[in-house]
Design a protein around this motif. Structure first.
Motif, short mmCIF file in Angstrom:
data_model
loop_
_atom_site.label_atom_id
_atom_site.label_comp_id
_atom_site.label_asym_id
_atom_site.label_seq_id
_atom_site.Cartn_x
_atom_site.Cartn_y
_atom_site.Cartn_z
N GLU A 1 0.83 -1.21 0.00
CA GLU A 1 0.00 0.00 0.00
C GLU A 1 0.86 1.26 0.00
OE1 GLU A 1 -2.38 -1.00 3.43
OE2 GLU A 1 -4.09 -1.49 2.14
N LEU A 2 1.99 1.22 0.70
CA LEU A 2 2.91 2.36 0.75
C LEU A 2 3.50 2.64 -0.63
CD1 LEU A 2 4.60 4.45 2.36
CD2 LEU A 2 6.23 2.59 2.83
N MET A 3 3.85 1.58 -1.36
CA MET A 3 4.52 1.75 -2.66
C MET A 3 3.57 2.22 -3.76
SD MET A 3 7.13 -1.44 -2.64
CE MET A 3 8.69 -1.36 -1.74
N GLY A 4 2.29 1.95 -3.64
CA GLY A 4 1.31 2.59 -4.49
C GLY A 4 1.09 2.04 -5.88
N VAL A 5 1.49 0.80 -6.17
CA VAL A 5 1.19 0.20 -7.49
C VAL A 5 -0.33 0.04 -7.60
CG1 VAL A 5 1.50 -1.86 -8.92
CG2 VAL A 5 3.43 -0.93 -7.62
N PRO A 6 -0.93 0.32 -8.77
CA PRO A 6 -2.40 0.38 -8.87
C PRO A 6 -3.13 -0.91 -8.48
CG PRO A 6 -1.39 1.38 -10.80
CD PRO A 6 -0.28 0.75 -10.03
N LYS A 7 -2.57 -2.07 -8.82
CA LYS A 7 -3.23 -3.34 -8.51
C LYS A 7 -2.33 -4.18 -7.60
CE LYS A 7 -6.76 -2.57 -11.27
NZ LYS A 7 -8.15 -2.35 -10.76
N ILE A 8 -2.95 -4.80 -6.60
CA ILE A 8 -2.23 -5.67 -5.67
C ILE A 8 -2.86 -7.05 -5.75
CG2 ILE A 8 -1.58 -6.06 -3.27
CD1 ILE A 8 -1.95 -3.01 -2.83
N LEU A 9 -2.05 -8.05 -6.06
CA LEU A 9 -2.53 -9.43 -6.20
C LEU A 9 -1.88 -10.27 -5.12
CD1 LEU A 9 -4.31 -11.22 -8.05
CD2 LEU A 9 -2.22 -11.74 -9.36
#
Length: 567
Positions: A524-532
């Protein structure tokens, strides 16, 4: 083009931090450091780590694509530049202390380029000799340098920064207007693709010179620019470019000026309290020195003088400073705290448009402990020149329609200028026209803060959990998280390879010995749009897909996840 390899966090140089840096003042500074995107090298000087470099490169790519789309040609000019061209245009001195100056071993003077108008002008002078060679637009994306007195706010205000600067060269003013319009539209496309909320506002030219100038501003609390926006019409301007008109009033009924005793009232506050009048009824007269010559600046007593506007009026080469005790000692006719415009000698009097002809004021009488009332502009004193120099306030009338203005803070992300022939005149840039006679070229200058755009995006899109990048600038399309167990890691790596094969940019958290909680927090800190996430149902081949911005979650099989993310 080959698919990008999967980036494993077990091999990534990106150390995340739980706490904000002690010197961080703004959100982007805190989060870009905590998420492992940048690290401070020295005051105002930053190193870009792998994830940060990917975001920076994506911004560069978008800028480059839109510049190429308007027919601009990319070049690369040196950052170390000789003194002579900047001396020819006057900017060697005009830039003042912000210019990085240095000497080589032979004593030759050089500078580290803040902008490249002079060098591009000389390049075109060398390469273009005929009207057939124009128009032309050239650009570069290059590191610039500015010796900021107080570098702060992380990459928002550094001494070294990445900028796209482009320059147009045309034969006539109509061509310049067209090149300016091309850039204006290209900038709109750049900032829309970046996902930035922005405003286009009128601006001053400053040390750049020229006529028309507009800024592209990204509204943000961390912004160092203040802009005025009219809620009723299309007026928008940097507060330094808000100018009110001079509106004379009828003073035929105002009695003659009269001196009144006002002991111990050297300030507007004490004067207003003593006489029981509002500060707006008084006239404040600020004394400044401009290259050693004393000027008085008159504004209503309830308004503050914007020294940036005063400096803009006199030009970047002028040294503007407040009058000192020593100056007052040399001029006994200037009575500190009791200066009035009537009867001033050897002092040029400038006034804000609010001190219009016919307006009546209470002001100093140029005598200790004495003021004068019913002092009328144009009757009892003359204004040498009207200059809008007050600090703009919320509710000030819109210069266009009169509605009260709204003020907001913003980050400057772009600036475009119609330079005209300032640099062409100084460096004698001519080409042969159709009639065989020399034609003086006209120029435009256009800048985008590439590294600053990264900070602006962080400021506008981050939430309480961390960064939240728009898809086109994010360092990856999907952040795959292996919750921790061997089976989960195996599935995470398998799906990462399949996603990469499908053309997606993948960051996978395969770190051993790191708790699931830390991995989720880092994602969440790094902010990539999708987390799988390969988590509790990994044994069934089921993954959880989370949208970083909305927080929405859904469970998908491997094939479903690949199809959804590849769509």
């Amino acid at each position: 083009m080959a698919n990008a390899p999967v980036q494993r966090m077990s091999q990534l140089m990106a150390k995340t931090l739980r706490d904000d840096p002690a010197d961080a003042e703004v959100l982007s500074h805190k989060l870009l450091v905590r998420a492992g995107y940048v690290r401070r090298t020295a005051a105002g000087i930053w190193s870009w780590l792998p994830l940060g470099k990917k975001v920076l490169a994506n911004v560069e790519r978008i800028v480059r694509e839109e510049m190429d789309a308007i027919g601009a040609q990319e070049v690369s000019l040196p950052a170390l530049l000789p003194r002579e061209p900047y001396e020819a245009t006057g900017r060697w001195d005009e830039y003042g202390a912000e210019l990085f100056r240095l000497q080589d071993r032979k004593g030759g003077d050089y500078l580290l380029g803040p902008t490249h108008e002079e060098i591009f002008t000389l390049l075109v002078k060398d390469q273009c000799s005929s009207y057939k060679d124009l128009p032309v637009i050239l650009y570069q994306i290059q590191t610039k340098f500015r010796d900021e007195a107080r570098p702060r706010a992380g990459i928002l205000r550094g001494r070294e920064f990445l900028m796209k600067d482009s320059y147009s060269f045309d034969l006539e003013d109509e061509g310049l207007a067209k090149s300016y319009a091309l850039h204006r539209e290209a900038y709109r496309r750049v900032f829309e693709r970046l996902g930035l909320d922005y405003r286009i506002v009128a601006a001053t030219a400053g040390a750049m010179g020229g006529s028309k100038s507009e800024e592209f501003l990204a509204p943000a609390e961390a912004g160092e620019d203040t802009f005025a926006d009219c809620p009723n019409c299309d007026f928008a301007a940097n507060t330094e470019a808000v100018y009110q008109a001079v509106k004379p009033v009828d003073a035929s009924a105002v009695p003659a000026a009269e001196e009144i005793p006002t002991p111990d009232t050297p300030t507007i506050e004490t004067l207003a309290a003593s006489l029981g009048v509002p500060a707006s009824a008084t006239l404040k007269n600020l004394l400044v020195k401009v290259d050693g010559e004393i000027y008085a600046v008159g504004v209503p007593g309830d308004r503050e003088v914007d020294m940036d506007k005063v400096e803009e009026h006199f030009g970047p080469a002028a040294t503007v400073e407040l009058v000192t005790e020593e100056d007052f000692a040399k001029r006994p006719d200037l009575v500190r705290g009791y200066v009035g415009p009537q009867g001033l000698e050897k002092v040029t009097y400038l006034a804000d448009p609010r001190v219009a002809p016919g307006t009546s004021w209470i002001t100093g009488a140029n005598k200790e402990g004495t003021h004068a009332k019913n002092v009328v502009a144009g009757r009892d004193f003359e204004v040498s020149e009207y200059v809008d120099v007050v600090v703009v306030q919320e509710g000030d009338p819109c210069p266009k329609c009169g509605t009260g203005l709204k003020l907001d803070r913003a980050i400057e992300i772009g600036h475009i200028f119609q330079l005209g022939r300032k640099y062409a005149d100084a460096l004698k840039l001519d080409v042969l026209g159709q009639n065989g006679k020399p034609v003086r070229v006209t120029m435009g200058s256009y800048g985008i803060g590439v590294s600053r755009a990264v900070a602006a995006l962080a400021e506008q899109t981050a939430d309480e959990k961390g960064l939240c990048w728009p898809a086109e600038v994010a360092p990856a399309d999907v952040h795959v998280v292996a919750a921790g167990k061997a089976l989960q890691t195996e599935l995470a790596l398998e799906v990462s390879d399949k996603l990469a094969a499908a053309g997606l940019r993948v960051l996978v958290d395969d770190r051993a010995g790191v708790s699931p909680g830390v991995k989720f927090t880092d994602s969440e800190l790094m902010g990539v749009p999708k987390i799988l996430v390969a988590g509790r149902r990994a044994g069934e081949g089921v993954l959880e897909l989370k949208d970083r911005r909305t927080g929405e979650r859904e469970e998908l099989t491997v094939d479903e996840a690949i199809a959804r993310l590849s769509a």
